[in-house]
Write an enzyme that holds these catalytic residues in place. Sequence first.
Site, short mmCIF file in Angstrom:
data_model
loop_
_atom_site.label_atom_id
_atom_site.label_comp_id
_atom_site.label_asym_id
_atom_site.label_seq_id
_atom_site.Cartn_x
_atom_site.Cartn_y
_atom_site.Cartn_z
N CYS A 148 35.75 19.53 -41.56
CA CYS A 148 35.04 19.78 -42.82
C CYS A 148 35.06 18.53 -43.70
O CYS A 148 36.03 18.30 -44.43
CB CYS A 148 35.67 20.96 -43.55
SG CYS A 148 34.88 21.29 -45.13
N CYS A 151 35.46 19.22 -47.37
CA CYS A 151 36.82 19.58 -47.83
C CYS A 151 37.72 18.34 -47.87
O CYS A 151 38.53 18.19 -48.77
CB CYS A 151 37.48 20.58 -46.88
SG CYS A 151 36.44 21.89 -46.31
N ASP A 152 37.61 17.48 -46.88
CA ASP A 152 38.63 16.44 -46.69
C ASP A 152 38.14 15.01 -46.89
O ASP A 152 38.96 14.08 -46.90
CB ASP A 152 39.23 16.58 -45.28
CG ASP A 152 39.87 17.95 -45.09
OD1 ASP A 152 40.47 18.43 -46.06
OD2 ASP A 152 39.74 18.53 -44.00
#
Length: 315
Positions: A139, A142-143
Amino acid sequence: MAYEAAERVHCLIIGSGPAGYTAAIYASRANLKPVLYQGIQPGGQLTITTEVENYPGYPTGIQGPDMMIDFEKQAIRMGADIRFGLATKVDFSKRPYRVEIDEEKWIEAESVIICTGASAKWLGLESEQRLNGFGVSACAVCDGFFFKGKEVAIVGAGDTACEEALYLSKLCSTVHMFVRRGEMRASKVMQDRVLKASNIVVYWNTEPLEVIGGQKVEAVRVHNKQKDKEEIIPISAFFVAIGHQPNSDIFKGWIDMDEQGYIKTISGTAKTNLEGVFAAGDVQDKNYRQAVTAAGSGCMAALDAERYLSALESI
Ligand code: NDP
């Protein structure tokens, strides 16, 4: 199967993406008093995406997580009982159907709507698993933030990979993108954007063989199939964007699925092969996989459930 049913409901919805919440909105308005269990990722895959530009009704776009909060609010306003909890087992041997929540309590349901969605696929490399969470991620949204200004890599060639490569290109110094064939599967517009980005380097016919690093990602070893040549590229993060698999494991053996585990629905309906069990969203759709198609199928599932329950009552 030994259990004690704690509660009985008319309509149990499993999953909280666009399909689940839309089913909850329609089922509430039809007075089915739906109970919805959200699963481990309330809001589903849209909570790990950024801007959604193609959902009708949002002329200037909306952030995926905000859209799912709106879906949830609307379902609650209509009267749906939204609960945090994961369906861990089912017993569909007879009616009412039984669903175990969090491995601790059973719910009995006259009708069940399965909206459990799909999850990211992995390459299956030992090093990918070992460094997951230490620079390996599925992701980017997300990261990616943790690798600001760094060189990163992404594998995949679909719309997701392109979208994530573009997202990373705004944060990171260089994005190395590995495409296993000589062409991309992604839509033309997304490919064009990727190819035009000055800091995305596309490696055609190239597959990652190993993510290198002890405590964290340091490099990736890749193989170019055309040149039969290996190369080691220093990176700080490795993102995997190679598609998804349906979250249907707990239903295996109870309802019909295809060889990949997508639940089969009767064409033009949300009905599975089992009366009173319906499926909507990505868990039964490997073709379209859009928020709007998932929402549409959630609506179909609730309408089908309502008809099914009305017919039961009139018997
Ligand atoms: P896709 O299944 O479309 O693409 C997966 C990609 O990963 C393919 O290019 C595939 O390669 C590659 N791949 C699969 N396995 C491997 C492997 N082992 N090694 C290397 N590469 C691999 O998945 P997506 O998640 O990209 O998209 C799913 C659906 O969602 C699509 O319908 C897409 O259009 C849609 N979508 C739409 C968006 C939008 O409209 N904004 C955004 C994101 C997704 P190959 O081509 O060789 O099979």
